[in-house]
Design an enzyme around this catalytic site. Structure first.
Site, PDB file in Angstrom:
ATOM      1  CG  ASP A   7      -0.360   0.269   2.526  1.00 24.84           C
ATOM      2  OD1 ASP A   7       0.885   0.385   2.608  1.00 24.84           O
ATOM      3  OD2 ASP A   7      -1.109   0.393   3.523  1.00 24.84           O
ATOM      4  CB  CYS A  64       1.043  -2.197   4.694  1.00 28.23           C
ATOM      5  SG  CYS A  64       0.933  -3.080   6.254  1.00 28.23           S
ATOM      6  CB  THR A  66       2.538  -1.992  10.866  1.00 29.05           C
ATOM      7  OG1 THR A  66       1.346  -2.543  10.286  1.00 29.05           O
ATOM      8  CG2 THR A  66       2.220  -0.661  11.531  1.00 29.05           C
ATOM      9  N   GLY A  67       3.332  -3.642   8.137  1.00 26.98           N
ATOM     10  CA  GLY A  67       3.413  -5.036   7.670  1.00 26.98           C
ATOM     11  C   GLY A  67       2.282  -5.883   8.239  1.00 26.98           C
ATOM     12  N   GLY A  69      -1.319  -5.112   8.735  1.00 28.11           N
ATOM     13  CA  GLY A  69      -2.614  -5.165   8.044  1.00 28.11           C
ATOM     14  C   GLY A  69      -2.552  -6.010   6.788  1.00 28.11           C
ATOM     15  CG  HIS A  97      10.972 -23.687  12.532  1.00 23.59           C
ATOM     16  ND1 HIS A  97      11.129 -23.484  13.891  1.00 23.59           N
ATOM     17  CD2 HIS A  97      12.113 -24.300  12.113  1.00 23.59           C
ATOM     18  CE1 HIS A  97      12.311 -23.964  14.274  1.00 23.59           C
ATOM     19  NE2 HIS A  97      12.932 -24.451  13.218  1.00 23.59           N
ATOM     20  CG  ASN A  98       6.461 -20.494  10.696  1.00 23.13           C
ATOM     21  OD1 ASN A  98       7.088 -19.453  10.908  1.00 23.13           O
ATOM     22  ND2 ASN A  98       6.126 -21.320  11.672  1.00 23.13           N
ATOM     23  CG  HIS A 132       9.357 -27.505  11.473  1.00 27.92           C
ATOM     24  ND1 HIS A 132       9.102 -26.916  12.696  1.00 27.92           N
ATOM     25  CD2 HIS A 132      10.672 -27.801  11.453  1.00 27.92           C
ATOM     26  CE1 HIS A 132      10.233 -26.840  13.383  1.00 27.92           C
ATOM     27  NE2 HIS A 132      11.198 -27.375  12.655  1.00 27.92           N
TER      28      HIS A 132
END
Ligand code: RB5
Length: 146
Positions: A7, A64, A66-67, A69, A97-98, A132
């Site tokens: 954004d 964005c 803050t990252g 939203g 891991h994710n 994982h």
């Protein structure tokens, strides 16, 4: 093909990342925004996340202010694991891991130097699988139950 989007709050950072990836010959698909004019982050996150979930783009990077939203919006798309990071350890571990497929960063939180290091770690670190994978399978199970 790496998907990029932002954004207005992340526009300048997205442009830095785009130039950095282009320098390395990495193909990018830019989902906007294309100016610092105000836009709603969900309008950028949704098409980008769909493209990543569909396999049209291997990974995505969203920025964005803050990252946060833009990561919340991206995570609404089935199959997306978007991680909002502001340090290198997290950017690396969220791949190991994710198996995160979208990295989100805040243009009002991190500087370009740190963001580019996180970008490198995110794009070049492999998922470790094993225990994982079991955990990620449980996330997919939650998606199926919705
Ligand atoms: C836009 O002002 C700002 O709210 C947005 O970029 C983001 O920080 C939201 O999480």
């Amino acid at each position: 093909m790496i998907a990029l989007g932002s954004d207005h709050g992340g526009f300048a950072l997205k442009e830095e990342i785009k130039a950095y990836l282009a320098e390395q010959g990495i193909e990018v698909r830019d989902f906007g925004s294309f100016s610092p004019q105000a836009v709603d982050y969900a309008d950028i996150a949704y098409p980008l996340a769909k493209a990543v979930a569909a396999g049209e783009c291997t990974k995505g990077i969203l920025c964005c202010g803050t990252g946060i939203g833009i990561s919340i919006a991206a995570n609404k798309v089935k199959g997306i694991r978007a991680a909002c990071c502001s340090d290198c350890f997290s950017a690396k571990l969220t791949r190991q891991h994710n198996d995160a497929n979208i990295l989100c960063m805040g243009g009002r939180v991190v500087g370009a130097g740190l963001a580019l290091m996180m970008t490198d770690l995110f794009l070049n670190t492999e998922f470790e699988g094993g225990r994982h994978q079991t955990r990620i399978d449980k996330i997919a199970e939650i998606e199926r139950k919705q």
